[in-house]
Scaffold this active site. Structure first.
Site, mmCIF file in Angstrom:
data_model
loop_
_atom_site.group_PDB
_atom_site.id
_atom_site.type_symbol
_atom_site.label_atom_id
_atom_site.label_comp_id
_atom_site.label_asym_id
_atom_site.label_seq_id
_atom_site.Cartn_x
_atom_site.Cartn_y
_atom_site.Cartn_z
ATOM 1 N N LYS A 47 -25.727 66.660 47.060
ATOM 2 C CA LYS A 47 -26.626 66.810 45.941
ATOM 3 C C LYS A 47 -26.347 65.786 44.849
ATOM 4 O O LYS A 47 -27.175 65.542 43.981
ATOM 5 C CB LYS A 47 -26.452 68.207 45.327
ATOM 6 C CG LYS A 47 -26.811 69.335 46.242
ATOM 7 C CD LYS A 47 -26.635 70.667 45.488
ATOM 8 C CE LYS A 47 -25.901 71.638 46.346
ATOM 9 N NZ LYS A 47 -25.540 72.879 45.608
ATOM 10 N N ASP A 107 -15.491 57.240 46.890
ATOM 11 C CA ASP A 107 -14.127 57.564 46.511
ATOM 12 C C ASP A 107 -13.220 57.106 47.660
ATOM 13 O O ASP A 107 -12.913 55.929 47.789
ATOM 14 C CB ASP A 107 -14.124 59.083 46.296
ATOM 15 C CG ASP A 107 -12.965 59.573 45.473
ATOM 16 O OD1 ASP A 107 -12.789 59.091 44.364
ATOM 17 O OD2 ASP A 107 -12.242 60.454 45.971
HETATM 18 P P1 IMP Z 1 -15.454 60.193 49.587
HETATM 19 O O1 IMP Z 1 -15.877 60.572 50.968
HETATM 20 O O2 IMP Z 1 -14.024 60.529 49.297
HETATM 21 O O3 IMP Z 1 -15.784 58.751 49.232
HETATM 22 O O4 IMP Z 1 -16.226 61.103 48.555
HETATM 23 C C1 IMP Z 1 -17.545 61.344 48.766
HETATM 24 C C2 IMP Z 1 -18.114 62.415 47.896
HETATM 25 O O5 IMP Z 1 -17.137 63.231 47.237
HETATM 26 C C3 IMP Z 1 -18.934 61.798 46.769
HETATM 27 O O6 IMP Z 1 -20.216 61.447 47.208
HETATM 28 C C4 IMP Z 1 -18.955 62.939 45.782
HETATM 29 O O7 IMP Z 1 -19.967 63.855 46.124
HETATM 30 C C5 IMP Z 1 -17.592 63.581 45.957
HETATM 31 N N1 IMP Z 1 -16.667 63.038 44.942
HETATM 32 C C6 IMP Z 1 -15.799 62.010 45.056
HETATM 33 N N2 IMP Z 1 -15.165 61.774 43.889
HETATM 34 C C7 IMP Z 1 -15.667 62.660 43.000
HETATM 35 C C8 IMP Z 1 -15.431 62.907 41.591
HETATM 36 O O8 IMP Z 1 -14.647 62.241 40.894
HETATM 37 N N3 IMP Z 1 -16.151 63.938 41.055
HETATM 38 C C9 IMP Z 1 -17.034 64.702 41.765
HETATM 39 N N4 IMP Z 1 -17.288 64.495 43.058
HETATM 40 C C10 IMP Z 1 -16.618 63.481 43.677
#
Ligand code: IMP
Ligand code: MG
Length: 178
Positions: A47, A107
């Protein structure tokens, strides 16, 4: 309401409404230039990317189609689980289309890496990635982000569509919780 939902953690402003508005306009200009003569399929990742996508598409000067995909990798905590689940897939046949994925934040890169592989299997003409935020300090999977809004320090952010336990999506700015 329970005590838990009433408690307000401290949120410090990281990016103001004005900063976000200006940067979204710049990104839209660049994307419109790069996609001149094309009709990209804008794929919003639910979302978290919905507010950003709504602002971005209204500033594009190329015709678009819009669709959504829903993934999760995070549980209730502020760290990734490393597992990606697909909750909602594209409705649009993507073969031969120019896809622009719109994400809230990259992230660790786990979600986007999974998503790009998933979309590639649908046979699009091209795929590019636009992320409002990049937190490179936490990257595990190497990812090329074609359009980055802001590179942020290593912290947990909320607002402008981004949540912590489903809270704070409605904030007009981006704040840091940690
Ligand atoms: P990744 O797979 O670790 O790159 O993270 C993907 C998803 O995690 C992002 O699209 C966000 O929905 C959520 N996410 C990552 N970092 C944050 C943050 O600092 N705050 C809130 N949601 C996060
Ligand atoms: Mg997300």
């Amino acid at each position: 309401m329970t005590g838990e939902t009433l408690r307000q953690p401290e949120i410090r402003v990281l990016l103001s409404e004005q900063q976000i508005r200006d940067r979204v306009a710049q990104l839209a200009e660049q994307i419109s230039r790069d996609y001149a003569g094309k009709q990209p399929l804008i794929v919003g990742v639910l979302k978290g990317a919905w507010v950003f996508m709504a602002d971005l598409v209204r500033r594009l000067t190329v015709p678009t189609r819009c669709d959504f995909i829903k993934l999760s990798s995070y549980g209730e905590e502020t760290a990734t689980t490393g597992r990606v689940q697909l909750h909602l897939d594209l409705n649009t046949p993507a073969e031969g289309l120019d896809i622009l994925v719109v994400e809230d934040i990259v992230d660790t890169g786990t979600c986007v890496r999974w998503l790009l592989d998933h979309l590639r299997r649908k046979g699009p003409a091209s795929i590019r990635l636009c992320a409002l935020l990049d937190n490179p300090a936490r990257r595990i999977a190497p990812i090329t982000i074609d359009y980055v809004g802001f590179t942020i320090p290593d912290c947990f952010v909320v607002g402008y569509g981004i949540d912590w336990k489903e809270r704070f999506r409605e904030l007009p700015h981006i704040g840091r919780l940690t």
